[in-house]
Design a protein around this motif. Sequence first.
Motif, PDB file in Angstrom:
ATOM      1  N   GLN A  38       0.831  -1.205   0.000  1.00 20.67           N
ATOM      2  CA  GLN A  38       0.000   0.000   0.000  1.00 20.67           C
ATOM      3  C   GLN A  38       0.863   1.252   0.000  1.00 20.67           C
ATOM      4  N   VAL A  39       1.862   1.297   0.852  1.00 23.89           N
ATOM      5  CA  VAL A  39       2.724   2.478   0.937  1.00 23.89           C
ATOM      6  C   VAL A  39       3.482   2.688  -0.372  1.00 23.89           C
ATOM      7  N   ALA A  40       4.032   1.619  -0.952  1.00 25.85           N
ATOM      8  CA  ALA A  40       4.781   1.734  -2.210  1.00 25.85           C
ATOM      9  C   ALA A  40       3.882   2.199  -3.353  1.00 25.85           C
ATOM     10  N   GLY A  41       2.698   1.620  -3.470  1.00 27.18           N
ATOM     11  CA  GLY A  41       1.763   2.031  -4.512  1.00 27.18           C
ATOM     12  C   GLY A  41       1.337   3.477  -4.341  1.00 27.18           C
ATOM     13  N   PHE A  42       1.022   3.825  -3.114  1.00 28.10           N
ATOM     14  CA  PHE A  42       0.572   5.172  -2.802  1.00 28.10           C
ATOM     15  C   PHE A  42       1.635   6.201  -3.148  1.00 28.10           C
ATOM     16  N   LEU A  43       2.876   5.943  -2.752  1.00 28.74           N
ATOM     17  CA  LEU A  43       3.945   6.899  -3.025  1.00 28.74           C
ATOM     18  C   LEU A  43       4.266   6.991  -4.515  1.00 28.74           C
ATOM     19  N   SER A  44       4.115   5.897  -5.253  1.00 26.66           N
ATOM     20  CA  SER A  44       4.297   5.946  -6.709  1.00 26.66           C
ATOM     21  C   SER A  44       3.239   6.854  -7.331  1.00 26.66           C
ATOM     22  N   GLY A  45       2.010   6.702  -6.885  1.00 19.95           N
ATOM     23  CA  GLY A  45       0.937   7.569  -7.351  1.00 19.95           C
ATOM     24  C   GLY A  45       1.168   9.021  -6.968  1.00 19.95           C
ATOM     25  N   THR A  46       1.823   9.245  -5.834  1.00 20.84           N
ATOM     26  CA  THR A  46       2.121  10.592  -5.357  1.00 20.84           C
ATOM     27  C   THR A  46       3.003  11.360  -6.326  1.00 20.84           C
ATOM     28  N   VAL A  47       4.028  10.711  -6.830  1.00 18.90           N
ATOM     29  CA  VAL A  47       4.934  11.377  -7.765  1.00 18.90           C
ATOM     30  C   VAL A  47       4.173  11.798  -9.022  1.00 18.90           C
ATOM     31  N   VAL A  48       3.357  10.882  -9.547  1.00 22.03           N
ATOM     32  CA  VAL A  48       2.540  11.195 -10.722  1.00 22.03           C
ATOM     33  C   VAL A  48       1.575  12.336 -10.390  1.00 22.03           C
TER      34      VAL A  48
END
Length: 138
Positions: A48-58
């Motif tokens: 969840q944290v990894a997916g969320f942070l990837s979406g954050t950059v976008v």
Amino acid sequence: MTQWIKKLCRRYRRLIVYGFVGVTNTLVDYGVFYLLYNPIGVNIELSQVAGFLSGTVVSYILNSNVTFREGKGRTKGQFLQCIGLDIVFALLSGWFMGWAEAWNCPVLVTKTVATVAVALMHYVIYKYFVFRIRKDEN
């Protein structure tokens, strides 16, 4: 009828664009989450944290250049605010996902609830505190 729709779109342009940006970063978020959680087997909180942070950059790239482009400039501090905010939201949503999993809630439903809640909070915080859109710029 079309004039009414055009007027509505002009009035809510930023919210509509934010929605499209949200769909894009959500697809990135879900994609990274799914790849880590399902085939690879990383625990749900870390996925969840990894997916969320990837979406954050976008999200930051698109929101700063499209949705809130008329805000108060693009600074390193602003990027750090977005990252800091999203780290807090990532940790909270990761905790929520772990809590919901312990109660045997369906993962996709839980992920969707976390995504919608965070999106609503993001819009308000981005608009008024990060990108500082004044009332007359709405």
